[in-house]
Design an enzyme around this catalytic site. Structure first.
Site, PDB file in Angstrom:
ATOM      1  N   CYS A 378       0.844  -1.202   0.000  1.00 50.94           N
ATOM      2  CA  CYS A 378       0.000   0.000   0.000  1.00 50.94           C
ATOM      3  C   CYS A 378       0.877   1.249   0.000  1.00 50.94           C
ATOM      4  O   CYS A 378       1.736   1.422   0.878  1.00 50.94           O
ATOM      5  CB  CYS A 378      -0.923   0.015   1.207  1.00 50.94           C
ATOM      6  N   GLY A 491      -0.221  -5.153 -12.630  1.00 49.87           N
ATOM      7  CA  GLY A 491       0.080  -3.861 -13.229  1.00 49.87           C
ATOM      8  C   GLY A 491      -0.297  -3.776 -14.690  1.00 49.87           C
ATOM      9  O   GLY A 491       0.215  -4.520 -15.513  1.00 49.87           O
TER      10      GLY A 491
END
Length: 647
Positions: A378, A491
């Site tokens: 995060c 991603g």
């Protein structure tokens, strides 16, 4: 000629470009007052004429800045029934407050006064639905006498205390919490964590003893940064504490605060389970929906499962909040029966609190969760500055202690780790860390997002580096004859072509899908069927109908539950509007970071679904949830989607 980074939409669908373009949404929202209910104007795919054009002139630098960024401190007003039935009475129990309760205890009076239930459209009725601009007051598809409780329709029962019946049957639960009628958790939202933590306590003693033994050895002088920044220690195994602004209580302090007295362990902890005795994770060929803050709730996960997602993970929960018995945090562990493989993700920076939280999860939900994921990726400041999330990447010793302790506390439940490539640009560290996670720290799987914490979403994910990390892990497994563990990358995956190309080129077992699923939840169907789906507007609307139905089943069908569903549906639409139908593109597949120019769809509904105006998202919600109450408001995450930013 469109500028680089612009989706190549076919010329016949392009609209004239306004003098001022809308602000680009910030994808960091995928990681965290104004009313848009009234004054609707039909969307034509263009910006409001008040926002731009020659008559208004160019915006100043200050005006442009005011239109960009996010709306901080968003507030969502709660709208409740005039007679708000007591939750405990609705559940068939006795109210703890008796006559002092501020809510109504008269079930018959509540049923007589409550608004009519929604006449939810059936899937076969989607093709015949009109968009909101075509129906007036009282003529919306969500009104009528053919009412049904979605929970009753799905399960054949509900929590309502009166005899079971379809008409008038209500699921009543406060907004923002979860109904336990449609989940498979073992004890619901526990707030009475009065037992001790024998495994975590014993493990912490071992850690402290090992640290004390290490501290008796002579240590080299550690240079202090002259710039006032953090001290950098060159020893890779040094447990360097980060600056944490809020002191975190110890496990004993948490127990003492909750129970009024320190509860000593009654039983000695069990013999720690060996790593080889843990459940093996066989994730090869499976699709994985990433844990997503705010938007990754149970209704959204159900939607993705209906499109083909195999592995799902709840939103990130904080270890200390689990230990404090927070009902909001414990609601994150709820699992729907349709979720085939389900995990819980936690974040924390202190070994005692994270290991204790893992022990609680094993005791409370051991039969309903398949793995527990530690968030080490995060990037948001709120998490990073406490030493949690991606901050753990720079503190390998502490990270190792946490993962090893979690593995012991969870017993046979596997521990997985989600990482980024590193903290700072140009300083990737994952290739050194990942080979150690399984053999040294007992991690059973790992996922790697191909960006650093500092990079956020400013550049494309580095899949070449992901391949380097996978190769490093596989090399150690081969050299030491270790069992093979799943590795997922992440991603920029936005199509079936992207997905399978990444799998083939990098050697990962799969790709954890995050933004791609937010923008097009049907991406899992594309992946499973190895095709690009030119999904129609009506098919997309059917997905929105499913989300609304799942939301009502989860949050409840009283006024508070309907508007909680409406809020999260609008949050989902704040991502889905960015989808550009592939039938409109010059080249396939579409790319996740391309921004679409102003365009019109192939029909009126497709144009509406592409609107970036948050008022249109509310209009779409009204197709299934009825007109939004006057007192209800939705503030979008991004200023560029807000009505005020366009005035």
């Amino acid at each position: 000629m469109l500028p680089p980074g612009t989706a190549q939409v076919k010329a016949e669908f392009l609209l004239p470009v306004n003098a001022t373009s809308s602000a680009v949404p910030d994808d960091d929202a995928a990681e965290g007052s104004s009313s848009h209910v009234h004054g609707h104007t039909p969307s034509d795919g263009q910006q409001d004429t008040r926002s731009s054009g020659p008559a208004r002139g160019k915006l100043t630098k200050a005006q442009k800045k005011a239109q960009t960024g996010v709306n901080k401190g968003r507030r969502f007003g709660k709208v409740r029934d005039e007679l708000d039935l007591c939750y405990q009475v609705a559940a068939g129990g006795m109210c703890d407050f008796g006559d002092q309760c501020r809510n109504n205890h008269d079930v018959a009076a509540y049923l007589a006064a409550k608004p009519p239930d929604l006449a939810f459209p059936a899937p076969e009725d989607i093709n015949n639905m009109l968009i909101p601009a075509a129906w007036g007051a009282g003529g919306d598809p969500a009104s009528g006498s053919n009412t049904t409780c979605p929970v009753f329709a799905e399960l054949g029962e509900c929590r309502f205390a009166s005899p079971r019946r379809v008409e008038g049957c209500m699921i009543l639960i406060p907004a923002g919490t979860d109904s336990d009628s449609d989940v498979a958790t073992s004890r619901g939202t526990s707030t009475q964590l009065t037992y001790p933590f024998p495994i975590a306590t014993a493990y912490q003693k071992e850690v402290e003893a090992a640290d004390a033994s290490k501290n008796t050895k002579p240590r080299p002088n550690v240079p202090v940064s002259s710039g006032g920044g953090p001290v950098v220690i060159s020893e890779p195994d040094q447990d360097q504490d980060m600056d944490v602004p809020v002191a975190q209580p110890s496990v004993d302090e948490i127990v003492e605060k909750r129970t009024g007295d320190t509860v000593p362990p009654v039983d000695a902890p069990d013999v720690p389970m060996r790593f080889l005795e843990k459940k093996r994770l066989d994730w090869a060929g499976k699709t994985y929906l990433a844990p997503l803050t705010t938007v990754g709730n149970l209704p959204f996960r159900r939607l993705c499962v209906s499109y083909g997602a195999d592995i799902t993970c709840g939103e990130m929960g904080l270890a200390n909040s689990f230990l404090a018995g927070s009902k909001e945090e414990w609601s994150l562990v709820r699992r729907h029966p349709s979720e085939k493989i389900f995990g819980v993700q936690i974040a924390g920076s202190k070994v005692p609190s994270v290991v204790s939280a893992a022990e609680v999860l094993a005791k409370e939900c051991g039969n309903t969760i398949d793995f527990v994921d530690l968030n080490c990726g995060c990037p948001i400041d709120l998490v990073f500055k406490t030493g949690s999330g991606s901050a753990l990447l720079d503190n390998v010793n502490r990270l190792g202690k946490i993962v090893l302790g979690m593995s012991r506390a969870l017993g046979e439940i596997p521990v997985t780790v989600k990482l980024r490539t590193g903290v700072k640009d140009g300083k990737n560290t994952a290739h050194k860390l990942m080979p150690r996670l399984a053999p040294e720290f007992n991690a059973s799987a790992m996922t790697l997002h191909g960006r650093t914490r500092q990079q956020r979403y400013t550049k494309l994910a580095d899949w070449e580096y992901i391949k380097q990390c996978v190769d490093a892990v596989r090399a150690r497994e081969t050299d030491e004859d270790l069992p093979r563990i799943p590795i997922f990358g992440g991603g920029d995956c936005f199509s079936s072509q992207d997905y399978w190309a990444c799998v083939e080129q990098s050697g990962v077992d799969g790709v954890m899908v995050a933004r791609g699923a937010l923008i097009k939840p049907w991406i899992f169907t594309e992946i499973k069927e190895h095709r690009e789906w030119d999904i129609s507007a009506r098919e997309r609307l059917e997905g929105i109908r499913k989300y609304a139905e799942f939301g009502l089943t989860h949050f409840g069908t009283d006024t508070a539950g309907v508007n909680s569903t409406r809020r999260y549906l609008c949050e989902a639409l704040s991502f889905q509007y960015r989808y550009v139908p592939i039938g409109l593109l010059e080249h396939l597949p579409g790319r996740i970071n391309d921004r679409a120019p102003a365009f019109r769809g192939r029909d009126e509904l497709e144009t509406l679904l592409a609107s970036g105006d948050s008022r249109d998202w509310v209009r779409i919600s009204e197709m299934f949830l009825g007109p939004a109450p006057e007192a209800w408001s939705f503030t979008p995450k991004h200023k560029s989607n807000a009505y005020e930013s366009q005035g």
